[in-house]
Design an enzyme around this catalytic site. Sequence first.
Site, PDB file in Angstrom:
ATOM      1  N   CYS A  40      24.941 -17.472  56.402  1.00 19.06           N
ATOM      2  CA  CYS A  40      24.879 -17.135  57.985  1.00 19.06           C
ATOM      3  C   CYS A  40      24.694 -15.481  58.035  1.00 19.06           C
ATOM      4  O   CYS A  40      24.879 -14.783  56.926  1.00 19.06           O
ATOM      5  CB  CYS A  40      26.257 -17.423  58.450  1.00 19.06           C
ATOM      6  SG  CYS A  40      26.543 -16.931  60.196  1.00 19.06           S
ATOM      7  N   ASP A  42      26.487 -13.349  59.332  1.00 18.85           N
ATOM      8  CA  ASP A  42      27.575 -12.708  59.398  1.00 18.85           C
ATOM      9  C   ASP A  42      27.734 -11.769  58.586  1.00 18.85           C
ATOM     10  O   ASP A  42      27.629 -11.802  57.164  1.00 18.85           O
ATOM     11  CB  ASP A  42      28.687 -13.725  59.310  1.00 18.85           C
ATOM     12  CG  ASP A  42      30.346 -13.321  59.794  1.00 18.85           C
ATOM     13  OD1 ASP A  42      30.632 -12.262  59.218  1.00 18.85           O
ATOM     14  OD2 ASP A  42      30.794 -13.895  60.426  1.00 18.85           O
ATOM     15  N   ARG A  44      30.311 -10.418  56.967  1.00 21.91           N
ATOM     16  CA  ARG A  44      31.438 -10.496  55.968  1.00 21.91           C
ATOM     17  C   ARG A  44      30.887 -11.366  54.835  1.00 21.91           C
ATOM     18  O   ARG A  44      31.585 -11.713  53.928  1.00 21.91           O
ATOM     19  CB  ARG A  44      32.606 -11.256  56.586  1.00 21.91           C
ATOM     20  CG  ARG A  44      33.373 -10.402  57.763  1.00 21.91           C
ATOM     21  CD  ARG A  44      34.190 -11.213  58.520  1.00 21.91           C
ATOM     22  NE  ARG A  44      33.604 -12.221  59.408  1.00 21.91           N
ATOM     23  CZ  ARG A  44      34.100 -13.067  60.256  1.00 21.91           C
ATOM     24  NH1 ARG A  44      35.392 -12.820  60.403  1.00 21.91           N
ATOM     25  NH2 ARG A  44      33.369 -13.952  60.900  1.00 21.91           N
ATOM     26  N   HIS A  96      30.587 -20.923  56.460  1.00 21.48           N
ATOM     27  CA  HIS A  96      32.021 -19.863  56.206  1.00 21.48           C
ATOM     28  C   HIS A  96      32.888 -20.298  57.159  1.00 21.48           C
ATOM     29  O   HIS A  96      32.600 -20.376  58.456  1.00 21.48           O
ATOM     30  CB  HIS A  96      31.499 -18.382  56.075  1.00 21.48           C
ATOM     31  CG  HIS A  96      31.110 -17.709  57.271  1.00 21.48           C
ATOM     32  ND1 HIS A  96      31.799 -17.045  58.218  1.00 21.48           N
ATOM     33  CD2 HIS A  96      29.740 -18.028  58.057  1.00 21.48           C
ATOM     34  CE1 HIS A  96      31.088 -16.696  59.205  1.00 21.48           C
ATOM     35  NE2 HIS A  96      29.968 -17.052  59.179  1.00 21.48           N
ATOM     36  N   CYS A  99      33.186 -18.782  61.615  1.00 20.59           N
ATOM     37  CA  CYS A  99      31.960 -18.608  61.959  1.00 20.59           C
ATOM     38  C   CYS A  99      31.837 -18.389  63.517  1.00 20.59           C
ATOM     39  O   CYS A  99      32.135 -19.321  64.022  1.00 20.59           O
ATOM     40  CB  CYS A  99      31.021 -19.548  61.279  1.00 20.59           C
ATOM     41  SG  CYS A  99      29.305 -19.276  61.631  1.00 20.59           S
TER      42      CYS A  99
HETATM   43 ZN   LIG Z   1      28.510 -17.386  60.641  1.00 20.41          ZN
END
Ligand SMILES: [Zn+2]
Length: 213
Positions: A40, A42, A44, A96, A99
């Site tokens: 992803c 993302d 993090r 994850h 999300c």
């Molecule tokens: Zn995500």
Amino acid sequence: MIDQLLEGNRVFVNDEFGPHESYYKAIAARQSPKVLWIGCSDSRVSEDVITGSRPGTMFVHRNVANIVAFNDVNIASILEYAVVHLKVEDIIVCGHTRCGGIAAIEDGVHENYIADWLCIATGAKEATDRIAAERKLSREQKLEVLTAENVKLQIKHLHNLALIRNRHARGVLPRIHGWLYRVETGTIEVLVEGRAAGRTKTPAKKTAARRRG
Ligand SMILES: [Zn+2]
């Protein structure tokens, strides 16, 4: 923030690149990653940080909700380069917790491109709705199931792509793995064990022995 990033690079050069210059010179000449990471976008979920990997370890594709789309030239070209040219042995699809993409699939989203993109995960939402109704899951539990179902669906998409399907039919790698990264604890859980699906070749010696027996 930008100054902080450039300062971070100076620290990287001094503390990591400098002391391991021979490694970085070798990968500067030629990359040979053994893994393709599909994760992803993302902020993090930095694949190299969470797996303790140096640059040069993984070829990487990241998008909203770690989706494998059939009609996306971007992921198609990345897959072709990774599998045919770099000859990666393993592909990891990593979802994850927490999300935003997964929450948007659950809640429904009407913004243009994001809504269109997340349509590709509709099958995961349908499977999750059935599971959640059977088990009477809370929202948080349901989002976790949806994250796992989405990883499984994207692995199915990979197995269905002709590029992968034809290799597996010949008993050729890559293995495909499904992982879940927990942003709350930093830990990775294996959702799907890596395998290269397709015809299993019977070793010649065993066949001969069986015939004799
Ligand atoms: Zn995500």
